[in-house]
Scaffold this motif. Structure first.
Motif, PDB file in Angstrom:
ATOM      1  N   THR A   1       0.967  -1.178  -0.028  1.00 20.24           N
ATOM      2  CA  THR A   1      -0.069  -0.115  -0.059  1.00 20.24           C
ATOM      3  C   THR A   1       0.897   1.399  -0.056  1.00 20.24           C
ATOM      4  OG1 THR A   1      -0.242  -0.034   2.376  1.00 20.24           O
ATOM      5  CG2 THR A   1      -2.107  -1.151   1.084  1.00 20.24           C
ATOM      6  N   SER A   2       2.034   1.260   0.713  1.00 16.51           N
ATOM      7  CA  SER A   2       2.845   2.368   0.808  1.00 16.51           C
ATOM      8  C   SER A   2       4.422   2.013   0.616  1.00 16.51           C
ATOM      9  CB  SER A   2       2.745   3.211   2.066  1.00 16.51           C
ATOM     10  OG  SER A   2       1.523   3.358   2.505  1.00 16.51           O
ATOM     11  N   PRO A   3       4.757   1.561  -0.764  1.00 24.22           N
ATOM     12  CA  PRO A   3       6.072   1.108  -1.189  1.00 24.22           C
ATOM     13  C   PRO A   3       7.315   1.984  -0.748  1.00 24.22           C
ATOM     14  CG  PRO A   3       4.883   1.581  -3.249  1.00 24.22           C
ATOM     15  CD  PRO A   3       3.920   1.667  -1.877  1.00 24.22           C
ATOM     16  N   ASN A   4       6.824   3.215  -0.644  1.00 25.22           N
ATOM     17  CA  ASN A   4       7.682   4.277  -0.421  1.00 25.22           C
ATOM     18  C   ASN A   4       8.382   4.520   0.884  1.00 25.22           C
ATOM     19  OD1 ASN A   4       8.025   5.009  -3.287  1.00 25.22           O
ATOM     20  ND2 ASN A   4       6.458   6.354  -3.146  1.00 25.22           N
ATOM     21  N   LYS A   5       7.313   3.876   1.869  1.00 28.60           N
ATOM     22  CA  LYS A   5       7.841   4.211   3.308  1.00 28.60           C
ATOM     23  C   LYS A   5       8.784   3.221   3.646  1.00 28.60           C
ATOM     24  CE  LYS A   5       3.243   6.320   4.599  1.00 28.60           C
ATOM     25  NZ  LYS A   5       2.024   6.113   5.312  1.00 28.60           N
ATOM     26  N   THR A   6       9.860   3.073   3.207  1.00 34.78           N
ATOM     27  CA  THR A   6      10.943   2.147   3.645  1.00 34.78           C
ATOM     28  C   THR A   6      11.349   2.226   5.035  1.00 34.78           C
ATOM     29  OG1 THR A   6      12.780   3.360   2.661  1.00 34.78           O
ATOM     30  CG2 THR A   6      11.650   1.578   1.309  1.00 34.78           C
ATOM     31  N   ALA A   7      11.521   3.196   5.605  1.00 32.62           N
ATOM     32  CA  ALA A   7      11.958   3.413   6.921  1.00 32.62           C
ATOM     33  C   ALA A   7      11.023   2.829   7.982  1.00 32.62           C
ATOM     34  CB  ALA A   7      11.933   5.038   7.144  1.00 32.62           C
ATOM     35  N   GLU A   8       9.724   3.016   7.738  1.00 30.90           N
ATOM     36  CA  GLU A   8       8.563   2.419   8.386  1.00 30.90           C
ATOM     37  C   GLU A   8       8.659   1.045   8.457  1.00 30.90           C
ATOM     38  OE1 GLU A   8       3.829   2.583   9.439  1.00 30.90           O
ATOM     39  OE2 GLU A   8       4.909   3.981   8.239  1.00 30.90           O
ATOM     40  N   LEU A   9       8.764   0.323   7.277  1.00 25.01           N
ATOM     41  CA  LEU A   9       8.748  -0.851   6.926  1.00 25.01           C
ATOM     42  C   LEU A   9      10.120  -1.615   7.698  1.00 25.01           C
ATOM     43  CD1 LEU A   9       8.182  -3.369   5.388  1.00 25.01           C
ATOM     44  CD2 LEU A   9       9.323  -2.659   3.354  1.00 25.01           C
ATOM     45  N   SER A  10      11.219  -0.819   7.446  1.00 28.76           N
ATOM     46  CA  SER A  10      12.620  -1.415   8.167  1.00 28.76           C
ATOM     47  C   SER A  10      12.319  -1.461   9.680  1.00 28.76           C
ATOM     48  CB  SER A  10      13.612  -0.438   7.766  1.00 28.76           C
ATOM     49  OG  SER A  10      14.179  -0.478   6.504  1.00 28.76           O
ATOM     50  N   GLN A  11      11.372  -0.453   9.942  1.00 26.37           N
ATOM     51  CA  GLN A  11      11.224  -0.529  11.609  1.00 26.37           C
ATOM     52  C   GLN A  11      10.503  -1.938  11.919  1.00 26.37           C
ATOM     53  OE1 GLN A  11      12.712   1.032  14.312  1.00 26.37           O
ATOM     54  NE2 GLN A  11      14.069   1.956  12.567  1.00 26.37           N
ATOM     55  N   ILE A  12       9.517  -2.286  11.280  1.00 24.68           N
ATOM     56  CA  ILE A  12       8.605  -3.369  11.414  1.00 24.68           C
ATOM     57  C   ILE A  12       9.529  -4.696  11.378  1.00 24.68           C
ATOM     58  CG2 ILE A  12       6.848  -4.646  10.679  1.00 24.68           C
ATOM     59  CD1 ILE A  12       5.399  -2.340   9.836  1.00 24.68           C
ATOM     60  N   LEU A  13      10.420  -4.831  10.347  1.00 18.17           N
ATOM     61  CA  LEU A  13      11.205  -5.705  10.178  1.00 18.17           C
ATOM     62  C   LEU A  13      12.253  -6.001  11.159  1.00 18.17           C
ATOM     63  CD1 LEU A  13      11.814  -5.444   6.366  1.00 18.17           C
ATOM     64  CD2 LEU A  13      10.238  -7.029   7.562  1.00 18.17           C
ATOM     65  N   LYS A  14      12.730  -4.968  11.757  1.00 17.12           N
ATOM     66  CA  LYS A  14      13.612  -5.002  12.839  1.00 17.12           C
ATOM     67  C   LYS A  14      13.321  -5.257  14.177  1.00 17.12           C
ATOM     68  CE  LYS A  14      16.808  -1.334  11.262  1.00 17.12           C
ATOM     69  NZ  LYS A  14      17.315   0.133  11.473  1.00 17.12           N
ATOM     70  N   HIS A  15      11.857  -5.170  14.370  1.00 13.94           N
ATOM     71  CA  HIS A  15      11.291  -5.456  15.521  1.00 13.94           C
ATOM     72  C   HIS A  15      10.947  -7.004  15.462  1.00 13.94           C
ATOM     73  CE1 HIS A  15       8.075  -5.418  18.739  1.00 13.94           C
ATOM     74  NE2 HIS A  15       7.240  -6.141  17.896  1.00 13.94           N
ATOM     75  N   ILE A  16      10.354  -7.499  14.358  1.00 14.06           N
ATOM     76  CA  ILE A  16      10.501  -8.911  14.164  1.00 14.06           C
ATOM     77  C   ILE A  16      11.656  -9.672  14.597  1.00 14.06           C
ATOM     78  CG2 ILE A  16       9.741 -10.677  12.727  1.00 14.06           C
ATOM     79  CD1 ILE A  16       7.996  -8.851  11.216  1.00 14.06           C
ATOM     80  N   ILE A  17      12.761  -9.349  14.006  1.00 16.20           N
ATOM     81  CA  ILE A  17      14.014  -9.830  14.254  1.00 16.20           C
ATOM     82  C   ILE A  17      14.442  -9.943  15.659  1.00 16.20           C
ATOM     83  CG2 ILE A  17      16.449  -9.618  13.804  1.00 16.20           C
ATOM     84  CD1 ILE A  17      15.673  -8.420  10.955  1.00 16.20           C
ATOM     85  N   GLN A  18      13.985  -8.603  16.390  1.00 18.37           N
ATOM     86  CA  GLN A  18      14.699  -8.556  17.720  1.00 18.37           C
ATOM     87  C   GLN A  18      13.522  -9.325  18.879  1.00 18.37           C
ATOM     88  OE1 GLN A  18      14.685  -4.504  18.207  1.00 18.37           O
ATOM     89  NE2 GLN A  18      16.561  -4.061  16.930  1.00 18.37           N
ATOM     90  N   GLN A  19      12.110  -9.173  18.405  1.00 15.28           N
ATOM     91  CA  GLN A  19      11.407  -9.809  19.362  1.00 15.28           C
ATOM     92  C   GLN A  19      10.888 -11.298  19.062  1.00 15.28           C
ATOM     93  OE1 GLN A  19      10.124  -7.821  22.110  1.00 15.28           O
ATOM     94  NE2 GLN A  19      11.989  -6.300  21.049  1.00 15.28           N
ATOM     95  N   HIS A  20      11.159 -11.574  17.905  1.00 15.52           N
ATOM     96  CA  HIS A  20      10.682 -13.101  17.661  1.00 15.52           C
ATOM     97  C   HIS A  20      11.860 -13.683  16.701  1.00 15.52           C
ATOM     98  CE1 HIS A  20       6.715 -11.535  18.342  1.00 15.52           C
ATOM     99  NE2 HIS A  20       6.878 -10.517  17.543  1.00 15.52           N
ATOM    100  N   PRO A  21      13.024 -13.904  17.451  1.00 13.70           N
ATOM    101  CA  PRO A  21      14.224 -14.221  16.732  1.00 13.70           C
ATOM    102  C   PRO A  21      14.235 -15.750  16.578  1.00 13.70           C
ATOM    103  CG  PRO A  21      14.570 -13.959  19.167  1.00 13.70           C
ATOM    104  CD  PRO A  21      13.454 -13.401  18.871  1.00 13.70           C
ATOM    105  N   ASN A  22      13.276 -16.576  17.176  1.00 14.58           N
ATOM    106  CA  ASN A  22      13.331 -18.044  16.822  1.00 14.58           C
ATOM    107  C   ASN A  22      12.471 -18.388  16.193  1.00 14.58           C
ATOM    108  OD1 ASN A  22      15.566 -18.346  18.817  1.00 14.58           O
ATOM    109  ND2 ASN A  22      14.068 -17.958  20.473  1.00 14.58           N
ATOM    110  N   THR A  23      11.838 -17.634  15.112  1.00 12.12           N
ATOM    111  CA  THR A  23      10.968 -17.879  14.348  1.00 12.12           C
ATOM    112  C   THR A  23      11.248 -17.850  12.908  1.00 12.12           C
ATOM    113  OG1 THR A  23      10.073 -15.698  14.144  1.00 12.12           O
ATOM    114  CG2 THR A  23       9.175 -17.055  15.900  1.00 12.12           C
ATOM    115  N   VAL A  24      10.634 -18.367  11.849  1.00 10.62           N
ATOM    116  CA  VAL A  24      10.751 -18.509  10.497  1.00 10.62           C
ATOM    117  C   VAL A  24      10.702 -16.895  10.148  1.00 10.62           C
ATOM    118  CG1 VAL A  24       8.702 -19.068   9.578  1.00 10.62           C
ATOM    119  CG2 VAL A  24      10.540 -19.541   8.258  1.00 10.62           C
TER     120      VAL A  24
END
Length: 218
Positions: free
Chosen positions: A62-85
């Protein structure tokens, strides 16, 4: 009378060992509760990670230009759910964003960690190829070749490894080895009818355009 003797023996045994028996029962109950809690916690974590990953996917669509916000979500997943696919997939996704933004060091760190920690072989292969191309783009061919020492049982992945090796050798101006690996990749793919677009492959085209086979996910 045998029944009375049995009951007497059982009663005496209970009195003699009741503390141990009760302790054993408690241990079993605690273990059962612990396993149930762990499974419940893991299931909850997977559901939360899945929900966050879906949010990232929707944001990209929906908002392909919001890469900063997208990056934050991905970082959150990596940090908070490290043992998941989903953490593994988020690392791949975030590394792709970093590469596009020429944040090569960040991408290299993500991919190196992913290669060392993921239990999923196909994700490790994708991460290895992507990391190799970071090195190739920075003219660090020897590092790329070190990463590409591994191989894959999947034809299209193995062909991508071979192509990347050819690209690395081209950086070294070793045209002979570059062409050898590109042709091996072409042969492997054509055997499985997975790369009809390479039917017109020839040496002139190879030298002019070294990267002939790249997965869309790279």
């Amino acid at each position: 009378m045998p029944d009375l003797n049995f009951q007497t023996t059982a009663l005496l045994t209970w009195h003699a060992h009741k503390k141990k028996i009760i302790a054993l029962i408690l241990v079993i109950i605690v273990i059962f509760i612990g396993v149930f809690f762990l499974q419940s916690k893991q299931q909850t974590e997977i559901q939360e990670a899945s929900s966050d990953f879906q949010s990232a996917s929707i944001l990209e669509q929906t908002s392909p230009n919001k890469t900063a916000e997208l990056s934050q979500i991905l970082k959150h997943i990596i940090q908070q759910h490290p043992n998941t696919v989903y953490a593994d997939l988020s690392s791949l996704w975030l590394s792709k964003i970093n590469i596009k933004e020429k944040k090569y060091q960040d991408a290299e760190t993500l991919l190196s960690n992913l290669i060392d920690t993921t239990s999923l072989h196909f994700i490790k292969e994708i991460a290895s190829i992507r990391l190799a191309y970071i090195y190739i783009d920075q003219k660090q061919s020897q590092k790329a070749l070190e990463i590409l020492k591994t191989s894959s049982q999947l034809s299209i992945m193995q062909a991508t490894f071979l192509t990347a090796k050819g690209d690395a050798y081209l950086i070294q101006k070793d045209i002979k080895n570059a062409l050898t690996y590109w042709k091996e990749a072409q042969t492997l793919l054509l055997k499985d009818n997975e790369a009809q677009q390479l039917n017109n492959f020839n040496e002139k085209d190879a030298i002019a355009s070294p990267v002939k086979i790249k997965l869309k996910l790279l």
